[in-house]
Design an enzyme around this catalytic site. Structure first.
Site, PDB file in Angstrom:
ATOM      1  CG  ASN A   1      -0.710 126.515  77.972  1.00 25.95           C
ATOM      2  OD1 ASN A   1      -1.480 125.637  78.337  1.00 25.95           O
ATOM      3  ND2 ASN A   1       0.568 126.521  78.319  1.00 25.95           N
TER       4      ASN A   1
ATOM      5  CG  HIS B   1      -5.292 126.119  83.183  1.00 24.28           C
ATOM      6  ND1 HIS B   1      -4.824 125.367  84.241  1.00 24.28           N
ATOM      7  CD2 HIS B   1      -4.436 127.146  83.048  1.00 24.28           C
ATOM      8  CE1 HIS B   1      -3.737 125.939  84.731  1.00 24.28           C
ATOM      9  NE2 HIS B   1      -3.471 127.010  84.023  1.00 24.28           N
TER      10      HIS B   1
ATOM     11  CG  HIS C   1       3.911 122.216  80.991  1.00 27.68           C
ATOM     12  ND1 HIS C   1       4.190 123.090  82.028  1.00 27.68           N
ATOM     13  CD2 HIS C   1       4.874 121.252  81.059  1.00 27.68           C
ATOM     14  CE1 HIS C   1       5.257 122.660  82.688  1.00 27.68           C
ATOM     15  NE2 HIS C   1       5.684 121.546  82.113  1.00 27.68           N
TER      16      HIS C   1
ATOM     17  NE  ARG D   1       3.431 120.429  86.308  1.00 22.62           N
ATOM     18  CZ  ARG D   1       4.054 121.494  86.835  1.00 22.62           C
ATOM     19  NH1 ARG D   1       3.872 122.689  86.293  1.00 22.62           N
ATOM     20  NH2 ARG D   1       4.828 121.386  87.879  1.00 22.62           N
TER      21      ARG D   1
ATOM     22  NE  ARG E   1       0.863 119.882  88.428  1.00 27.72           N
ATOM     23  CZ  ARG E   1       1.431 120.762  89.248  1.00 27.72           C
ATOM     24  NH1 ARG E   1       0.992 122.009  89.284  1.00 27.72           N
ATOM     25  NH2 ARG E   1       2.446 120.417  90.013  1.00 27.72           N
TER      26      ARG E   1
ATOM     27  CD  GLU F   1       4.723 125.760  77.976  1.00 30.45           C
ATOM     28  OE1 GLU F   1       4.772 126.965  77.673  1.00 30.45           O
ATOM     29  OE2 GLU F   1       4.109 125.330  78.974  1.00 30.45           O
TER      30      GLU F   1
ATOM     31  CB  THR G   1       6.057 127.491  84.973  1.00 28.31           C
ATOM     32  OG1 THR G   1       5.604 126.280  84.366  1.00 28.31           O
ATOM     33  CG2 THR G   1       7.557 127.591  84.832  1.00 28.31           C
TER      34      THR G   1
ATOM     35  CD  GLU H   1       6.924 131.065  76.678  1.00 30.86           C
ATOM     36  OE1 GLU H   1       5.873 131.418  77.250  1.00 30.86           O
ATOM     37  OE2 GLU H   1       7.117 129.920  76.237  1.00 30.86           O
TER      38      GLU H   1
ATOM     39  CG  HIS I   1       3.961 132.818  83.897  1.00 31.16           C
ATOM     40  ND1 HIS I   1       3.692 131.469  83.982  1.00 31.16           N
ATOM     41  CD2 HIS I   1       3.799 133.312  85.139  1.00 31.16           C
ATOM     42  CE1 HIS I   1       3.401 131.163  85.244  1.00 31.16           C
ATOM     43  NE2 HIS I   1       3.447 132.269  85.954  1.00 31.16           N
TER      44      HIS I   1
END
Length: 255
Positions: free
Chosen positions: A6, A9, A42, A44, A48, A69, A100, A152, A198
């Site tokens: 992922n 970030h 992701h 969103r 963000r 996602e 999340t 998931e 996660h």
């Protein structure tokens, strides 16, 4: 076991200055060179970190697979249907959350119907659909009822009890791992493929990676954090090596 990285970030750092670097698309290329089996992002609703342009460029450049996602909102589902990634994972979103916080609530009939409609729309476009859920029986059975291809499993509780567990809560880690294993087995028994993610780190991933029914891990923050110090390729390769050992794969063997 597949390892999806992922890269959200990387975009978080970029958006802190509203500039054009670091580029998450370049990070994805390096992650693949390090051995990633796929790239997760992701998109969103509040944008963000990852932006629409990032996803479009990733669709053009990623050579493995893109797992997108999104929330199960009609406008987000429409974007996924347009871009047609290999897979979509439907996740809950709250604007005030840092990340999340939990799985989809599939115990409510209206929510389950809404998720089911999103699943049907995505599958009609031949997009593989996973639902981000807790490992409890109600959530897993609820996911199966929507017609999704996979779940998931949310590993946040596992990550939480792991911290200092060898000192204060060894029983907690045993309990949480058993819950993940039971949820994974139940999902498989209900015809679902099983992913997990996660809060997974280099220190806590091994017991989760060793659960036979889990076939894919989605890991972001820990890998991106290490990449700041050692580079993306090395950070991904290190995580991949840990996962291979957890699955009993020796050097030179096929994963």
């Amino acid at each position: 076991m597949r390892l999806h990285i992922n890269i959200d970030h990387v975009a978080t750092v970029r958006q802190a200055r509203r500039t054009d670097e670091p580029d998450p698309v370049r990070a994805a290329v390096l992650a693949e060179l390090g051995g990633a089996d796929g790239i997760t992002v992701h998109l969103r609703e509040d944008r963000r970190h990852i932006q629409d342009r990032d996803v479009r460029l990733l669709m053009q450049t990623v050579r493995t697979a893109v797992n997108l996602e999104i929330a199960a909102a009609p406008d987000m589902v429409a974007i996924a249907c347009e871009l047609k990634p290999m897979a979509v994972t439907l996740v809950p979103e709250r604007r005030e959350e840092i990340t999340t916080e939990g799985g989809l609530d599939l115990t409510d009939g209206a929510t389950r119907d809404r998720i089911g409609a999103a699943v049907a729309r995505l599958r009609a476009e031949r997009i593989r659909v996973a639902l981000f859920v807790s490992a409890d029986e109600a959530s897993v059975r609820g996911a199966a009822a929507t017609g999704a291809d996979a779940v998931e499993l949310h590993t946040g509780k596992w990550a939480g009890v792991w911290r200092g567990a060898h000192i204060v809560d060894a029983a907690g880690t045993t309990r949480e791992r058993a819950a993940l294993a039971a949820g994974a087995d139940l999902a498989r028994a209900n015809g679902l493929d099983v992913h997990a993610g996660h809060g997974l780190t280099y220190e806590n991933v091994t017991p989760v990676a060793a659960i036979p029914a889990i076939e894919e891990l989605n890991i972001g923050h820990a890998v991106i954090s290490r990449a700041v110090l050692v580079g993306m390729e090395r950070a991904v390769a290190d995580m991949k090596a840990i996962i291979r050992r957890a699955r009993g794969v020796t050097s030179g063997s096929s994963a």
